[in-house]
Every structure is written in C-alpha cells, then in structure tokens.
Design a protein around this motif. Structure first.
Motif, mmCIF file in Angstrom:
data_model
loop_
_atom_site.group_PDB
_atom_site.id
_atom_site.type_symbol
_atom_site.label_atom_id
_atom_site.label_comp_id
_atom_site.label_asym_id
_atom_site.label_seq_id
_atom_site.Cartn_x
_atom_site.Cartn_y
_atom_site.Cartn_z
ATOM 1 N N PHE A 165 0.733 -1.159 -0.001
ATOM 2 C CA PHE A 165 -0.123 -0.003 0.045
ATOM 3 C C PHE A 165 0.914 1.256 0.095
ATOM 4 O O PHE A 165 1.906 1.328 0.454
ATOM 5 C CB PHE A 165 -0.791 0.026 1.254
ATOM 6 N N ILE A 166 0.380 2.321 -0.367
ATOM 7 C CA ILE A 166 1.105 3.540 -0.608
ATOM 8 C C ILE A 166 0.769 4.337 1.036
ATOM 9 O O ILE A 166 -0.327 4.295 1.438
ATOM 10 C CB ILE A 166 0.390 4.533 -1.598
ATOM 11 N N PRO A 167 1.701 4.946 1.635
ATOM 12 C CA PRO A 167 1.469 5.698 2.598
ATOM 13 C C PRO A 167 0.402 6.617 2.585
ATOM 14 O O PRO A 167 0.444 7.526 1.464
ATOM 15 C CB PRO A 167 2.988 6.381 3.169
ATOM 16 N N GLY A 168 -0.711 6.725 3.447
ATOM 17 C CA GLY A 168 -1.638 7.609 3.351
ATOM 18 C C GLY A 168 -2.839 7.095 2.856
ATOM 19 O O GLY A 168 -3.921 7.601 2.788
ATOM 20 N N GLU A 169 -2.636 6.020 2.306
ATOM 21 C CA GLU A 169 -3.776 5.259 1.451
ATOM 22 C C GLU A 169 -4.969 4.746 2.465
ATOM 23 O O GLU A 169 -4.565 4.372 3.429
ATOM 24 C CB GLU A 169 -3.099 4.040 0.740
#
Lengths: 272, 621
Positions: free
Chosen positions: B513-517
C-alpha cells in the motif's frame, strides 16, 4: 434455463418426425398385410408374428449377437492398451496427432474399405485360406471398422483421471500393477462401457460387412431385414427391425444397469 | 540432541536449464513439525515430491535415519503424503480408502500390528512383545513377517511339538495300543515340561490318544491359538478393521466408514486423506498445501487440529505452504524458501522478528513492488521492459504485482543490462550499500556490495527466479468470500508496516500500500482475544452491548469508541461489562479501497500508476 427452452424445439420436431412417427408407423405396419407402404387393399393380420417362429430368424439374431460379442471383445483387448498408453505416455508429445492417425481410415468411405478388405482376402496369397464368407473375416473387418469407437471413450476417461490418484496409490505402498487393477481400471470402466455400447450397436445391426465379406454365408439380422424389405414386405421387415431394437435395447440396458450398480456398490469385506 | 530422521544433502534438480533446486541441504528432527514456506515456483513442492519419491533429482542424497533412500521407489518409503487435492479414490468408500494401503502394500505392517495385538491379548509381557516387534520391524515384506512369526511360534508351541512327535510315533509298527507307547508319551510330556495325562486306558487306540492329547493342548497352548488365528482367513481384515476405526477416531470421523467420498465436505475429505496416510504408520507425513482448498474458517481450525494431531501421533510432519500465517501458527521450524534455496530456517518467532534477508522480510515484510502484466508464458512485462520469469501459473495478459527484493538485482554495465538507472541516493546499512536508483521515473531500492556515486548511471538486471509475481485478481472478492461475517473497518496505511485503525496504530505484515492510502481492515470475530483482567490496559477496550450464544461459542457486540466490533469467543461476557480486546498483527487483513474514498494525493498517485500501466500494456502489445 427457462429462457433457452425454445432452442430445444427444432430437436423435438426432428425427434417426433424422424423417430416417434416412424416407430409408430412400424408398429402399425407389423399388424397389417400390405403391399409395401401402399395401404390400398391392406388388411389387419398377425401373419408377420406367425413368421417369427421360423428358426432362421433366431439363428440370424444369435449370429448377430455372437459377431457383435467377439467384435466388442477384440476391440476392447486391442483398444484399451492403445488408449492407456496414449493417455499415460510421457514420451508422446502430440497426442492429438496419434488420435488423428487412429481415425484417419474413417475419412475414407466405409464401403470402399470393406470392399478393399474383400479384394485383399481374395488375393493370391490369402485366397487359399478361404477367409471370405467366414465369421472370422466378418469379425476382423468389423473390428477394424469400429476400433476407434472403443479407443476414444476410454482415452477420454483416462485423460480426465486425476493422476494424483496413481501417485497416492504409489505413496501408500502399492505397486504399479496393483494400482492399475484397483484404481485405474475401475475408474476407466465408464469409458469401457461407453465403448462397449458404441461398438456393439453398429456391430450387431450392420449388414454391409456381413453382406460383402460374408458373401451371403454369414447371415445377420441386418441382412435378413434388408432381404425382407427388398421383397417389399414392409410388415415383416418392420417387425424384425423392432425385434432387433428391443433385444439390443435390453442388452444395452443391462450394460448400463451393471455400470449403475457398480457405481452404487458398497464394497464391504468387514466382518465386524 | 534430537534424532535426525531425515537429511537432504546437496540436492540439485533442474529441468533443462531451469534450475529448481540447487545445493539444497536440510536436516529434519524426529517428531518435528517442519514447514516449507515460499511463493509458488520456489521449489517447495518439488522438494516435498523428491522426499516422497515422486520426482527424481540430478544430484544429492536423501537419508532416512542415516540410511540412503534416494533410490527407493515411492512405494517402498516409510513416508506418506496428504495431497493438495486429497487424491481420495472415488471408486471406494471411506473405509476402503483408508484400508487401501494396509490391504495392498506388500510392505504393510498388518502382521506386525496383528501379532502385537494378539500377544497383548494373550497376556504376554510388554518386554517380550517389544523384543519381537523390534525383530519384525527389520523384516520388509509382510508375508515374510507372517512366515517369521508362525515359525517362531511353532518352535515355542507345545502343540506343534506334540503333533510332530506323534506323527513320528504313528509310523512305528509296534504302537497299536496305548500300553505299547506309554513310555514315549511320558517322554514327550517330560520334554514339554507338562504333567503327564493319565486318563488313558491301556487298550486305547493310537488315534484316540493322539486326538485327546492334541485337543487338550489346543485348549491350553497360547502359541497354537495365536498361530491358528494368524493363519485364519479373516486375520488381516480384522487387524485392518481395527486400524481403520482407530484412524477414523483420530480424525474425528467415527461412524463415517460407509460414506461415499463424493458426499464429503472439503474438511472431511481432508481428514480422510490424513487418516489414509497415518493408518500406515509412516515415519514422516508429507502435507502438500493441504489446507489451501478449504475456506478460511475451516482452514484455521484445521491448523490447530493438525498441530495437535502431530503432537499426539509423534510423527514428523513436513508441511508445504505459501501462507505465512499458517506456517507461523503450526510449525516448530519454518524453512523460508525462494528460488530453490533456503532463505532462512528457524523457529517461527525468530523468522518473524529477525528476518535474515530481504526476501524473508518481503515474504513476511518489505521489498520493491511493481505492477506488471504476465504477457506470455514465462514472460513478464513491467517498467517498460520484458523480463523472463520462472513462474508459469498465470494467464497471459493477467495483471500481477511484481516483487523483487533489494538484494536480487545484479548491477552491471548499463549497456549490457536490461534496466538503466541513475543513482539518486546511497545509504550505508549493515556492511551493504542501499541505493535508490531511478529507472524511467520509478525509484527502486537496490542493495549493493560496492559504493556508487550519486548521479552515476548503472545497469540493473534480475535473474528470472528472483522475480516473484502475485496475481492481482484474487484480491477483494476472494478475501471477502473467506471472511464472511468479518469486521470491516476503515483505516489508513501509515507506511513502514503500520496502520491506523480505531484511533490506534497497529503493525501489519502487508506492504503493498502507499503511505496515506485509505484501506479496509478485515478482522474476523474469532481472531480477537478477550482480556478480562484490567481491560483498560488492553490495546483495545470497549463495552459489551449484546451477547448471543451460538451453541458453540458466544457472539459478542463490543462498542469500542463508538465502533461496534463483532467478537466471537468461547467465554461469555455480560452485557454492559467492560472488556479488553487483543488482536495479532497478522490477523489484520487489509483490502484496497476505491479511489472515491481516497485522499486526493493518493488518487493522483494511483491514476499515474494506472496510466503508466496502460502505457506498459500498450508497449507490450
């Protein structure tokens, strides 16, 4: 499913026109004495049924079943190993090609093949053996004609078989020959019974092979029926056709019954 | 030190140029639960099949109790397998399936077991039974065991001795009446050290005397009784019957003997497969992803059951899985594999806490992640290039997540390499340099032994076996199907294997996952553990608002800071009671959430990713 019901209509029409109506016509014809299908001057009669007592009919029926039996047996003995090795071989890369080779002769008209066999049996080398007109020659040609019908269903079932079952058997310490007897063969019986039915039906009812190779000496049901129809006796011909159908239906029913029983069988050697 | 039951030495297996296993060394201790863990195509199933005897190998040795066995065929190895799809015989019922090995194996130990049982029934000392069992275990074929036992009992049997002597006497001309051979009978009984029967009349015929003596001995001689039982027609089937019932009991399927295989559920088939294997009393049981065909709920309970079964049976289990959770929960030892090599081996907690290399960390942790398309068999399209890969189990055109660990890049001259990139940053970390390399706009983390200058242009290539693919299709629907009735909670991925959930920060094993997702966290009710003592000190705590007893367990509704969580447990909590909840990080599963719920920056990143992907696909075509 309901929406697609309409798509089955053509088949039902076909079935009624070409199976149900003719069958009923045949049943009616057996109770008549008529001039072919011309009903002018036809009258009700049980003459056809009286003629059934003729021993030659029973003999022809018996002959048909015997020829069909041997054909099925030889087809099985020749066809099973072929199907087995074709399916289990790890060396054959292109199985489809081998299957194609197997049906390649069928691309040639069957009558042509039968006549070729006749010519072959009549060559200078083979004619001293007097093959023409024997049951053996008829069986031989029938086997060559219908062998693919035995190989294909067995091959299909073997191909579908989960190979891990054989590994599992080996894993449980069972040697290969026993695995074949206990696992592979019982699981291929469905294909065998299909093959048996598919070979038996044409072998028991056909007349071209016995006519050509048998040269009138091998009289099967098919030949008899053909002869009767040629004499324009549709009444007796219909009766013989129905009789043959009934006998074969009973036999096929028996094979299917055995298969069904085999499926439901619960093996129990336990003496608790 | 524990006894080494199995040793694998220097095993090499290759199909042509495709090396599956290379210099594979491993030893397994007796009674151990060993798990091979790794992605598909890592060689774990191959090694299992080599141990089972279904695959050959080019080099190496297999030792069972120190004795080489690589040349034994599968059916001669004291090893049984539980197959991935169970491979139960559909033409037999459950009883016959389980009895199959005992009935048809020429090396089966039916006579060993039967003899032991008989001796115990007839009151033999345990030491005598064990002594004979030891001798029998050295005899291979079961018919030889039978012959040995019968021969052994015959030498002990008074009946057999008397029968033999009487036969000799019968051919003696002078012996017609008892009075003629009275002294011979007396000698016989002395040699048997049995009291002389004096019930005979001097005029009794030889036949009468013979018959009476043998009848009397048959009554008292245990060896004779055991022999006649072993020779009996039903002996093996009786033994098998006992063993099959025992095995069925062990897998909790008592009373299922007559059932058809087709009438069973997945879990039951699984149990039958286990029963069929263990009834042969193997030294080692191999399990080839046996739980992968079960739904998650069943899988979870089977894990514990298998673990417990292994302890009870005292058999070495070798288990293969790609599911790290499974490996962590069940095993004594986990062997993490990739590219045909052991990456790390150790206790589950050690592997989880201190992964030795990046692959292990990825497989439990973190590495480079790309999007790619499986463009053709063994070909992967990613980052605008085509790569050879070893995985074959995808459809051409299928979208995949591509994982490459940092240490798997080979750095070379740019003109000779598949990828060319510019070094953006260099960090020194544990005797290695970690480079951030920009390749066509993507930043890749690469581990290197050599230092490179920032701004240097380097070439990167990846060996086919080092590219790990993961299908993207299976994501959501599959996960949800397995997680019926689970809690779905909105959370945020913080990066660095942390997620924000219910106002708390949790660890997670997931990295894709992308940080902040924004993500959905899926937690199954039964995965929560209840804390009754000092609930406020637990990581989560809340108030029970409802409690329902399902017949087996309690279903609780717990209000945690305004979120209602569904919790399932065997213990009840009263409505209104304050309880604490614990959850293991690997039991929090994360799902991707659609763009509309994402913050704008994530949406942007995703859109770019998709655009790039489209272009890649376009280029690939």
């Amino acid at each position: 499913m309901k929406r697609f019901k309409g798509l089955a209509v053509p088949y039902f029409v076909w079935l009624i026109l070409l199976v149900v109506v003719p069958t009923i016509t045949m049943i009616v014809l057996t109770f008549l004495q008529s001039n072919g299908t011309n009903l002018d001057g036809a009258y009700w009669s049980l003459d056809s049924y009286r003629r059934l007592a003729d021993p030659s009919i029973l003999k022809a029926l018996w002959n048909s079943l015997v020829i069909a039996f041997w054909t099925v047996l030889f087809c099985f003995l020749l066809g099973y190993p072929v199907a087995y090795f074709l399916s289990f071989s790890t060396h054959i890369k292109n199985k489809q090609l081998f299957l194609l080779l197997l049906i390649l002769p069928m691309w040639c008209n069957s009558m042509l093949r039968i006549v070729s066999w006749l010519r072959f049996f009549s060559t200078d080398w083979l004619s001293p053996l007097n093959l023409v007109g024997t049951n053996g020659a008829v069986i031989f040609v029938t086997v060559t004609t219908y062998l693919p019908f035995m190989v294909f269903p067995i091959f299909t079932v073997l191909e579908k078989m989960d190979r891990s079952l054989i590994e599992a058997s080996s894993d449980l310490g069972v040697p290969a020959w026993k695995t074949f007897l206990k696992i592979t063969f019982p699981l291929s019986l469905e294909g065998v019974s299909s093959g048996v039915i598919m070979v038996f039906l044409p072998a028991a009812t056909g007349f071209a092979i016995s006519e050509t190779i048998g040269q009138g000496k091998v009289r099967l049901m098919g030949n008899l029926i053909q002869a009767v129809f040629e004499k324009n006796n549709y009444n007796f011909g219909s009766l013989l056709s129905l009789l043959t159908s009934i006998v074969i239906l009973l036999l096929v029913g028996a094979v299917a019954g055995i298969r069904e029983m085999h499926k439901r069988r619960k093996v129990h050697h336990v003496n608790a | 030190m524990a006894h080494k039951i199995l040793e694998l030495r220097n095993i090499r297996k290759a199909y042509g140029d495709n090396v599956i296993l290379d210099h594979f060394n491993l030893s397994v201790n007796e009674n151990e639960f060993v798990t091979f863990l790794g992605p598909s195509g890592c060689g774990k199933t191959t090694i299992l099949r080599i141990i089972g005897g279904f695959e050959t190998m080019q080099e190496g040795k297999l030792l069972l109790d120190g004795v080489e066995m690589q040349n034994l065929p599968a059916h001669k190895r004291p090893i049984n397998t539980v197959f991935q799809r169970y491979a139960l015989f559909p033409n037999m019922n459950i009883y016959d399936n389980i009895a199959f090995g005992l009935r048809n194996n020429i090396y089966s130990n039916v006579y060993d077991i039967g003899t032991m049982n008989l001796m115990a029934e007839h009151g033999f000392e345990e030491e005598d039974i064990d002594a004979l069992a030891k001798i029998l275990s050295r005899i291979e074929k079961s018919k030889d065991v039978k012959a040995y036992v019968l021969n052994k009992f015959e030498t002990e049997s008074a009946y057999a001795k008397a029968e033999k002597r009487l036969k000799e006497l019968r051919h003696h001309d002078g012996f017609k009446k008892y009075r003629d051979f009275k002294s011979e009978i007396a000698d016989l009984f002395q040699s048997l050290s049995l009291p002389l029967p004096d019930a005979f009349q001097p005029d009794d015929s030889f036949k009468t005397v013979e018959k009476t003596i043998l009848a009397a001995l048959a009554q008292t001689d245990v060896y004779y009784q055991m022999m006649s039982k072993i020779k009996g027609r039903h002996f093996t089937e009786d033994v098998i019957h006992g063993e099959v019932l025992k095995a069925l009991k062990l897998v909790n399927l008592e009373g299922y003997e007559d059932r058809d295989i087709t009438s069973l559920s997945g879990g039951q088939m699984q149990r039958v497969a286990i029963a069929r294997a263990i009834v042969n009393k193997p030294r080692i049981l191999l399990l080839d992803e046996p739980l992968s065909a079960l739904d998650l709920k069943l899988r979870k309970s089977m894990r514990l059951e298998l673990r417990e079964m292994q302890r009870r049976l005292g058999i070495t289990f070798i288990f293969v899985t790609h599911d790290q959770e499974e490996a962590m929960v069940m095993s004594d030892t986990v062997v993490v594999m990739n590219g045909g090599k052991i990456q790390q081996m150790g206790r589950p907690e050690d592997i989880y806490n201190t992964p030795v290399n990046r692959f292990v960390a990825t497989f439990i942790g973190e590495a480079n992640l790309f999007r790619g398309v499986y463009s053709a068999p063994r070909r992967l399209q990613a980052m605008g290039h085509e790569f050879k890969i070893s995985a074959t189990d995808y459809r051409p055109g299928e979208e995949v997540n591509v994982i490459v660990e940092k240490s798997c890049f080979d750095i070379g001259l740019p003109e000779l390499s598949r990828l060319q990139g510019t070094v953006k940053a260099v960090h020194f970390n544990e005797n290695k340099y970690e480079l951030e390399v920009e390749v066509d706009g993507t930043t890749i983390a690469v581990e290197s032994d050599d230092k490179y200058q920032v701004g240097a242009v380097i070439g990167l290539s990846i060996a086919p076996g080092n590219i790990y693919c993961e299908s993207k299709q299976e994501d959501k629907a599959k996960l949800l199907a397995n997680y019926e009735g689970a809690n779905i909670l909105a959370g945020t991925y913080l990066g660095n294997q942390k997620i924000l959930l219910l106002g708390k920060v949790f660890k997670t094993y997931l990295t894709t996952f992308i940080p902040g997702e924004v993500v959905d966290a899926v937690i199954r009710p039964e995965d929560f553990d209840l804390v009754f003592d000092e609930p406020e000190k637990a990581f989560l705590h809340g108030v029970v608002t409802k409690s329902v007893f399902s017949g087996v367990s309690f279903h609780l509704w717990v209000n945690v800071d305004g979120n209602i969580l569904q919790v399932e447990d065997y213990q009840n909590a009263e409505v209104g009671q304050e309880i604490g909840l614990k959850i293991d990080s690997y039991e929090i599963h994360l799902m991707k959430v659609g763009d509309e719920e994402q913050p704008p920056e994530i949406r942007k990143v995703r859109e770019e990713g998709r655009k790039m992907e489209q272009e890649e696909i376009h280029e690939a075509l």
